[in-house]
Design an enzyme around this catalytic site. Structure first.
Site, PDB file in Angstrom:
ATOM      1  N   SER A 102       0.839  -1.202   0.000  1.00  0.00           N
ATOM      2  CA  SER A 102       0.000   0.000   0.000  1.00  0.00           C
ATOM      3  C   SER A 102       0.867   1.241   0.000  1.00  0.00           C
ATOM      4  CB  SER A 102      -0.897   0.020   1.236  1.00  0.00           C
ATOM      5  OG  SER A 102      -1.413   1.324   1.396  1.00  0.00           O
ATOM      6  N   HIS A 138      -1.064  -1.452  -4.250  1.00  0.00           N
ATOM      7  CA  HIS A 138      -2.335  -1.142  -3.590  1.00  0.00           C
ATOM      8  C   HIS A 138      -2.457   0.374  -3.408  1.00  0.00           C
ATOM      9  CE1 HIS A 138      -5.787  -2.266  -1.038  1.00  0.00           C
ATOM     10  NE2 HIS A 138      -5.432  -1.264  -0.256  1.00  0.00           N
ATOM     11  N   MET A 187      -9.161   7.819  -0.455  1.00  0.00           N
ATOM     12  CA  MET A 187     -10.048   8.176   0.667  1.00  0.00           C
ATOM     13  C   MET A 187     -10.619   9.567   0.448  1.00  0.00           C
ATOM     14  SD  MET A 187      -7.866   6.869   3.934  1.00  0.00           S
ATOM     15  CE  MET A 187      -6.908   5.342   3.917  1.00  0.00           C
ATOM     16  N   HIS A 245      -8.265   0.653  -4.115  1.00  0.00           N
ATOM     17  CA  HIS A 245      -9.185   0.440  -2.996  1.00  0.00           C
ATOM     18  C   HIS A 245      -9.917   1.750  -2.749  1.00  0.00           C
ATOM     19  CE1 HIS A 245      -9.459  -0.576   1.627  1.00  0.00           C
ATOM     20  NE2 HIS A 245     -10.645  -0.511   1.046  1.00  0.00           N
ATOM     21  N   MET A 256     -12.168   3.981  -0.851  1.00  0.00           N
ATOM     22  CA  MET A 256     -12.847   4.245   0.425  1.00  0.00           C
ATOM     23  C   MET A 256     -13.550   5.580   0.287  1.00  0.00           C
ATOM     24  SD  MET A 256      -9.844   2.811   2.874  1.00  0.00           S
ATOM     25  CE  MET A 256      -8.650   2.911   1.547  1.00  0.00           C
ATOM     26  N   MET A 307     -11.348  -6.345   5.453  1.00  0.00           N
ATOM     27  CA  MET A 307     -10.582  -5.331   6.203  1.00  0.00           C
ATOM     28  C   MET A 307     -10.215  -5.925   7.561  1.00  0.00           C
ATOM     29  SD  MET A 307     -10.117  -2.661   4.319  1.00  0.00           S
ATOM     30  CE  MET A 307      -9.209  -1.805   5.605  1.00  0.00           C
ATOM     31  N   ASP A 348      -6.254  -6.529   4.487  1.00  0.00           N
ATOM     32  CA  ASP A 348      -5.708  -5.170   4.449  1.00  0.00           C
ATOM     33  C   ASP A 348      -5.798  -4.544   5.842  1.00  0.00           C
ATOM     34  OD1 ASP A 348      -4.958  -2.588   3.833  1.00  0.00           O
ATOM     35  OD2 ASP A 348      -6.685  -2.168   2.542  1.00  0.00           O
TER      36      ASP A 348
HETATM   37  C1  DX5 Z   1      -6.359   1.332   5.638  1.00  0.00           C
HETATM   38  C2  DX5 Z   1      -5.847   1.133   4.221  1.00  0.00           C
HETATM   39  C3  DX5 Z   1      -4.669   0.248   4.181  1.00  0.00           C
HETATM   40  C4  DX5 Z   1      -3.459   0.765   4.886  1.00  0.00           C
HETATM   41  C5  DX5 Z   1      -2.691  -0.409   5.429  1.00  0.00           C
HETATM   42  O1  DX5 Z   1      -7.538   2.043   5.589  1.00  0.00           O
HETATM   43  O2  DX5 Z   1      -6.854   0.545   3.427  1.00  0.00           O
HETATM   44  O3  DX5 Z   1      -4.360  -0.187   2.864  1.00  0.00           O
HETATM   45  O4  DX5 Z   1      -2.623   1.539   4.078  1.00  0.00           O
HETATM   46  O5  DX5 Z   1      -1.648   0.066   6.191  1.00  0.00           O
HETATM   47  P1  DX5 Z   1      -0.924  -0.843   7.266  1.00  0.00           P
HETATM   48  O6  DX5 Z   1      -0.360  -2.021   6.568  1.00  0.00           O
HETATM   49  O7  DX5 Z   1       0.096   0.085   7.827  1.00  0.00           O
HETATM   50  O8  DX5 Z   1      -1.975  -1.235   8.296  1.00  0.00           O
HETATM   51 ZN    ZN Z   2      -6.400  -0.434   1.441  1.00  0.00          ZN
END
Ligand code: DX5
Ligand code: ZN
Length: 217
Positions: free
Chosen positions: A7, A32, A36, A65, A67, A136, A174
């Site tokens: 990510s 990834h 957001m 992804h 969000m 998630m 994730d």
């Molecule tokens: C969280 C994201 C993740 C995040 C994961 O809302 O969707 O993809 O970047 O980060 P880590 O691996 O640090 O939990």
């Molecule tokens: Zn994510």
């Protein structure tokens, strides 16, 4: 197939292209990309211009992804920006079936994400249509959180549900994945592994290689 999907939320954005190339050279199969909107989740990140720009640095699978509220409004834009796989949250789509169909009509891979407390029944009817379910393992919105333990049981139940329907749907996890728990989530049934802070804190290439050693077996 087992894949690593780093990510870029935790990347050094002043060196984003370089870091994506390092991941590519280490052998990470996906990138990834966490979009957001400050509404579905509290944070705001980046959108299509960034995706379009990094598309020039990598031909790996762009795992986008979303969000964001009502992501169906933006499927054409993300497709055009260079997404290969678009994942939408069941909780953010009033008409999930229609949004998944819109992704498939663009010729892209479609994923459905479920927040930790959202039951698997939210996606069960759509399993034959989706390429991937994203479980998630933290509440979405921030990098660097700890994995919520009950989500591992959820991965196990999802794997069984997919098997019972005679499907081969990918399961992505994730949030809070690190070198100490990746084997456990894979044993539960996950095959696409997202990890942000555990890759970008320290030496990106070495961290990616350590994950890939476990993921590729
Ligand atoms: C969280 C994201 C993740 C995040 C994961 O809302 O969707 O993809 O970047 O980060 P880590 O691996 O640090 O939990
Ligand atoms: Zn994510």
């Amino acid at each position: 197939m087992n894949c690593l999907s780093p990510s870029i939320l935790s990347a050094d954005f002043s060196r984003l292209g370089e870091q994506i190339q390092e991941l590519d050279e280490a052998g990470a199969q996906y990138v990834h990309i966490d979009v957001m909107d400050g509404m579905f989740v509290p944070s705001i990140t980046f959108g299509t211009p960034v995706i379009k720009s990094i598309r020039k640095c990598s031909d790996r699978i762009f795992d986008v992804h979303l969000m964001i509220e009502e992501p169906g409004r933006y499927i054409d834009d993300f497709a055009e920006a260079g997404a290969d796989l678009i994942t939408v949250h069941a909780e953010s789509c009033r008409h999930l079936d229609r949004t998944v169909s819109a992704i498939k009509e663009k010729g892209l891979l479609a994923g459905v994400a479920l927040n930790p407390a959202t039951p698997l029944s939210a996606v069960s009817c759509l399993l034959p249509q989706v390429d991937m379910v994203l479980v998630m393992t933290v509440n979405p919105g921030f990098a660097g959180q700890s994995l919520i333990p009950y989500t591992i049981d959820k991965v196990r139940d999802l794997k069984q549900m997919i098997h019972a329907q005679g499907l081969k749907t990918d399961i992505e996890v994730d949030g809070g994945i690190n070198l100490s728990n990746v084997a456990e989530v894979m044993a539960a049934g996950a095959n696409i592994i997202v990890t942000g802070s555990a890759i970008f804190n320290g030496n990106v290439r070495e961290n990616a290689e350590s994950f890939l050693k476990i993921i590729n077996g």
